[in-house]
Every structure is written in structure tokens, then in C-alpha cells.
Design a protein around this motif. Structure first.
Motif, PDB file in Angstrom:
ATOM      1  N   TRP A 179       0.752  -1.253  -0.008  1.00 19.04           N
ATOM      2  CA  TRP A 179       0.123   0.063   0.050  1.00 19.04           C
ATOM      3  C   TRP A 179       0.878   1.353   0.050  1.00 19.04           C
ATOM      4  O   TRP A 179       1.773   1.358   0.657  1.00 19.04           O
ATOM      5  N   ASP A 224       0.090   5.363   0.682  1.00 13.42           N
ATOM      6  CA  ASP A 224      -0.711   6.712   1.072  1.00 13.42           C
ATOM      7  C   ASP A 224      -0.269   8.058  -0.172  1.00 13.42           C
ATOM      8  O   ASP A 224       0.974   8.280   0.116  1.00 13.42           O
ATOM      9  N   HIS A 276      -5.434   9.868  -1.702  1.00 13.38           N
ATOM     10  CA  HIS A 276      -6.045   8.515  -1.774  1.00 13.38           C
ATOM     11  C   HIS A 276      -4.859   7.418  -1.413  1.00 13.38           C
ATOM     12  O   HIS A 276      -3.686   7.800  -1.034  1.00 13.38           O
ATOM     13  N   VAL A 277      -5.395   6.267  -0.932  1.00 14.94           N
ATOM     14  CA  VAL A 277      -4.824   5.275  -0.754  1.00 14.94           C
ATOM     15  C   VAL A 277      -4.527   4.246  -2.104  1.00 14.94           C
ATOM     16  O   VAL A 277      -5.393   3.863  -2.847  1.00 14.94           O
ATOM     17  N   TYR A 278      -3.488   3.826  -2.452  1.00 15.92           N
ATOM     18  CA  TYR A 278      -2.915   2.909  -3.577  1.00 15.92           C
ATOM     19  C   TYR A 278      -2.767   1.419  -3.168  1.00 15.92           C
ATOM     20  O   TYR A 278      -1.840   1.193  -2.389  1.00 15.92           O
ATOM     21  N   LEU A 279      -3.705   0.793  -3.774  1.00 16.16           N
ATOM     22  CA  LEU A 279      -2.939  -0.647  -3.453  1.00 16.16           C
ATOM     23  C   LEU A 279      -2.169  -1.030  -4.684  1.00 16.16           C
ATOM     24  O   LEU A 279      -2.767  -1.138  -5.788  1.00 16.16           O
ATOM     25  N   LEU A 302      -9.426  -0.665   3.718  1.00 15.26           N
ATOM     26  CA  LEU A 302     -10.616  -0.176   3.197  1.00 15.26           C
ATOM     27  C   LEU A 302     -11.545   0.397   4.395  1.00 15.26           C
ATOM     28  O   LEU A 302     -12.234   1.390   4.269  1.00 15.26           O
ATOM     29  N   CYS A 308     -10.319   3.774   5.075  1.00 19.61           N
ATOM     30  CA  CYS A 308     -10.647   4.883   4.128  1.00 19.61           C
ATOM     31  C   CYS A 308     -11.901   5.029   4.151  1.00 19.61           C
ATOM     32  O   CYS A 308     -12.221   6.329   4.040  1.00 19.61           O
ATOM     33  N   ALA A 328      -9.679   4.966  -2.663  1.00 20.68           N
ATOM     34  CA  ALA A 328      -8.720   4.110  -3.004  1.00 20.68           C
ATOM     35  C   ALA A 328      -8.513   3.855  -4.327  1.00 20.68           C
ATOM     36  O   ALA A 328      -9.485   4.029  -5.272  1.00 20.68           O
ATOM     37  N   TYR A 329      -7.351   3.498  -4.858  1.00 21.36           N
ATOM     38  CA  TYR A 329      -7.125   3.365  -6.244  1.00 21.36           C
ATOM     39  C   TYR A 329      -6.276   2.095  -6.690  1.00 21.36           C
ATOM     40  O   TYR A 329      -5.415   1.726  -5.495  1.00 21.36           O
TER      41      TYR A 329
END
Length: 212
Positions: free
Chosen positions: A73, A75, A133-136, A159, A162, A169-170
Motif C-alpha cells: 500500500w 498513501d 487516496h490510498v493506492y493498492l 478499506l 478509508c 482508494a485506487y
């Protein structure tokens, strides 16, 4: 039985790299980046090592305690970002090295393979900017454990965060099966796929925070 998840440390690096290598070695995008089984066996783990090192330094890695699944992950801030990664998964550098990082990854992993550099640039170009956003970056499940719900369980804590904090999230889905999983978790295809030349498609997906 619930899945126990912990935050990976530097001491977990080899485990994370091995798990990502095993999980993604037969992925359509990995097959495109490293065509030929012998070539992939020789180089794929090196790329997973780069991804792991960047995430340990700049993001965070969640790991199932039994070593069956892992998620990388990042941020992402609300300011425009620069980055480089590969295989649909982005690393991040400063403004001055924006154009050099994909080439550096290629030089470190597979100097004669331009696809390592190409996919780093293309995934950077499609990554949304301007909103935190939070990136996986990546999520991998051991081949013998897929279909048990481990990926969903591993993603759940982030999640939930989030949703609490109002963060989107993306991610980029690299195969139809993973895309279907992400859709069940609230991710929506952005509408423009990344179609790799003579290869598979990748689907950028965005998830708005969900109430209650």
C-alpha cells in the motif's frame, strides 16, 4: 476462521518477495513483461524485490501471519505526484528523477528488457492525481491458497480506514478475476483500460469511501 494480519517489517523482506514472485509469476501482465518462462524465472523476483523495497521505505505492507497473502500500500498525497514502478504498480520519486526512475528500475532488474521501463511509465501516466487516496500497489495470494477469501480479508482493514477517514482508494487490476473481486469491494473501473501492445489489458479502478 478469521485471517490474522500484521504489518510487515524489514525482516520480512525475503518472505514478501518470494510470495509476490510466486503469486504473480503466471499473471498475464508478468507474462507480458517477461516473455518466456526461463526469462521470467530469472528476472521476475528481482522486480518484486524492487517493489518490496520501495514500499517498505515509502509505504506499508500488510501480511497474513501464516505467510499466505501480502498487500503493498501507498498513501498518496493530494498534490501531483511523480513515480515509477512497473507491472501496473507505481513507485515514487522526486521531481528531478521523474524521467529516470523507470530506466533505473530497468537497469537494476533487466537491462535489455524495455518492457520493464515502458510499463512503469504507462502506469504512472494513468495514475490519478490531485486528490489524496490510498493506492493498492500489489496484492498477492499464494497459488495454493487462492479462492479462500484471503485477498478480501487482507484488504479489509485498509478499506475500513478509508471509509472512516473519507479517503478514496485506487488500484490497477491485472486480470479479470481480480477485477471482479475489486468490484465486489466497491471499486469501479475508471473507463479507460491500459491495453499493453500485443498483450493483456489492465483496468484502473477507483473506490469512493463508503458510509456505514
Amino acid at each position: 476462521m478469521g485471517v490474522r494480519v500484521r504489518r510487515a517489517q524489514e525482516s520480512d523482506r525475503d518472505l514478501v518477495v518470494r510470495l509476490l514472485d510466486e503469486s504473480f509469476r503466471d499473471d498475464p501482465v508478468s507474462n507480458w513483461v517477461f516473455p518466456g518462462e526461463e526469462h521470467r524465472l530469472a528476472r521476475h523476483a528481482g522486480l518484486m524485490g524492487v517493489f518490496t523495497d520501495v514500499t517498505l521505505a515509502e509505504g506499508y505492507i500488510d501480511l497474513a501471519e501464516d505467510g499466505s497473502a501480502v498487500a503493498l500500500w501507498m498513501d498518496m498525497p493530494d498534490a501531483p505526484h511523480d513515480g515509477a514502478g512497473g507491472e501496473g504498480h507505481e513507485g515514487h520519486g522526486g521531481e528531478d528523477d521523474q524521467d529516470d526512475v523507470p530506466a533505473q528500475v530497468r537497469a537494476a532488474v533487466d537491462p535489455d528488457n524495455e518492457r520493464v521501463e515502458q510499463i512503469a511509465r504507462w502506469t504512472t501516466e494513468i495514475h490519478p492525481e490531485g486528490r489524496a487516496h490510498v493506492y493498492l500497489w500489489m496484492i498477492g495470494v499464494a497459488p495454493g491458497r487462492q479462492g479462500e477469501g484471503l485477498g478480501t480479508a487482507l484488504m479489509a482493514p485498509v478499506l475500513e480506514r478509508c471509509d472512516r477517514e473519507g479517503l478514496p482508494a485506487y488500484l490497477e487490476a491485472s486480470n479479470p478475476r481480480s477485477r471482479a473481486l475489486y468490484e465486489r469491494l466497491g471499486f469501479v473501473f475508471t473507463g479507460t483500460a491500459l491495453d499493453l501492445p500485443d498483450g493483456p489489458s489492465m483496468w484502473p479502478m477507483w473506490r469512493e469511501p463508503q458510509a456505514g
